[in-house]
Write a protein that holds these residues in place. Structure first.
Motif, mmCIF file in Angstrom:
data_model
loop_
_atom_site.group_PDB
_atom_site.id
_atom_site.type_symbol
_atom_site.label_atom_id
_atom_site.label_comp_id
_atom_site.label_asym_id
_atom_site.label_seq_id
_atom_site.Cartn_x
_atom_site.Cartn_y
_atom_site.Cartn_z
ATOM 1 N N TYR A 1 -4.049 -9.118 4.285
ATOM 2 C CA TYR A 1 -2.845 -8.425 3.494
ATOM 3 C C TYR A 1 -2.530 -6.865 4.449
ATOM 4 C CZ TYR A 1 -0.235 -6.417 -0.183
ATOM 5 O OH TYR A 1 0.822 -5.857 -1.012
ATOM 6 N N ARG B 1 -1.036 -7.249 7.463
ATOM 7 C CA ARG B 1 0.483 -7.945 7.337
ATOM 8 C C ARG B 1 1.497 -6.563 6.849
ATOM 9 N NH1 ARG B 1 -1.355 -12.042 4.791
ATOM 10 N NH2 ARG B 1 -0.636 -11.183 2.631
ATOM 11 N N HIS B 2 0.711 -5.477 6.248
ATOM 12 C CA HIS B 2 1.604 -4.547 5.450
ATOM 13 C C HIS B 2 1.258 -2.985 6.278
ATOM 14 C CE1 HIS B 2 3.249 -7.118 2.497
ATOM 15 N NE2 HIS B 2 2.146 -7.697 2.297
ATOM 16 N N GLN C 1 4.319 -0.888 6.678
ATOM 17 C CA GLN C 1 4.898 -0.272 5.758
ATOM 18 C C GLN C 1 4.073 0.494 4.863
ATOM 19 O OE1 GLN C 1 5.117 -4.615 4.189
ATOM 20 N NE2 GLN C 1 6.767 -3.980 3.098
ATOM 21 N N GLU D 1 0.019 -8.789 -4.671
ATOM 22 C CA GLU D 1 1.484 -8.640 -5.019
ATOM 23 C C GLU D 1 1.745 -8.150 -6.068
ATOM 24 O OE1 GLU D 1 3.944 -9.902 -2.828
ATOM 25 O OE2 GLU D 1 2.231 -10.185 -1.516
ATOM 26 N N THR E 1 2.183 -4.533 -3.636
ATOM 27 C CA THR E 1 3.440 -4.748 -2.990
ATOM 28 C C THR E 1 4.382 -3.836 -3.434
ATOM 29 O OG1 THR E 1 2.578 -6.927 -2.162
ATOM 30 C CG2 THR E 1 4.931 -6.433 -2.133
ATOM 31 N N LEU F 1 4.738 -0.537 -1.747
ATOM 32 C CA LEU F 1 5.269 -0.570 -0.359
ATOM 33 C C LEU F 1 6.656 -0.627 -0.318
ATOM 34 C CD1 LEU F 1 2.607 -2.926 0.883
ATOM 35 C CD2 LEU F 1 2.555 -0.433 1.203
ATOM 36 N N ARG F 2 7.425 -0.801 -1.150
ATOM 37 C CA ARG F 2 8.837 -0.992 -1.077
ATOM 38 C C ARG F 2 9.507 0.379 -0.963
ATOM 39 N NH1 ARG F 2 8.473 -5.317 -5.288
ATOM 40 N NH2 ARG F 2 8.227 -6.875 -3.999
#
Length: 189
Positions: free
Chosen positions: A98, A101-102, A105, A181, A185, A188-189
């Motif tokens: 995870y 992948r992020h 971000q 998530e 998550t 991170l937006r």
């Protein structure tokens, strides 16, 4: 009565009292209680979601020091684990994937191992498979995060340096894809 004879007679009483004191202290530690007033010591009293996260410095296995306060602008997960902890060993690959992948971000994971320096080779072996930096905590106290008495335990900090997830309050503390998530998550937006 001579003092030597008196000391011999009182020695078992003193030994019993000392044993009783140490048994109480051991029981208190096992239960996560302070021997000073029997107060919970697992989590720090001032650790509160929505407030600034306490500072913590990771001294990595490769000799760097990463201060959580220097990571403002990033989402930070502080994860506490050990090589001998089965749930930790299950969680680490998921968290590592995870984090990888992020990373672009702005996600930063800091891994604090509770292993002893004698287990450094095993810690390095596990750390080599992870996408985030790892260091030995050194002792069970993690500053204002309190005494780390159960693992895994994780804390999540938002881009503004605010604590958004207090690991002491998690009923199911192991990271799952769903928990990541739900908690990380959106940050991170």
């Amino acid at each position: 009565m001579r003092s030597d004879a008196k000391n011999m007679l009182l020695a078992p009483v003193a030994t019993f009292a000392a044993r009783r004191h140490w048994l109480r202290a051991a029981l208190a530690c096992w239960l996560g209680l302070s021997i000073f007033g029997w107060l919970p010591m697992a989590s720090a009293n001032n650790l509160e979601v929505g407030k600034p996260a306490p500072q913590l410095v990771l001294h990595t296995l490769d000799g760097r020091s990463i201060d959580s306060r220097d990571l403002k602008g990033k989402v930070v997960i502080l994860t506490f684990w050990a090589t001998w902890c089965g749930p930790c060993r299950e969680e680490l690959p998921l968290l590592s994937a995870y984090a990888a992948r992020h990373a672009k971000q702005g996600l930063e994971v800091l891994g604090f191992s509770l292993d002893s320096p004698d287990d450094l080779a095993e810690v390095k072996k596990v750390a080599a498979s992870l996408s985030f930096p790892v260091g030995l905590l050194g002792n069970p106290w993690a500053g204002d995060y309190g005494r780390i008495w159960h693992i895994p335990v994780n804390f999540t900090i938002d881009r503004d340096g605010v604590l958004v997830d207090n690991g002491w309050k998690d009923k199911e503390p192991v990271w799952t894809a769903e928990r990541l998530e739900r908690i990380v998550t959106p940050l991170l937006r």
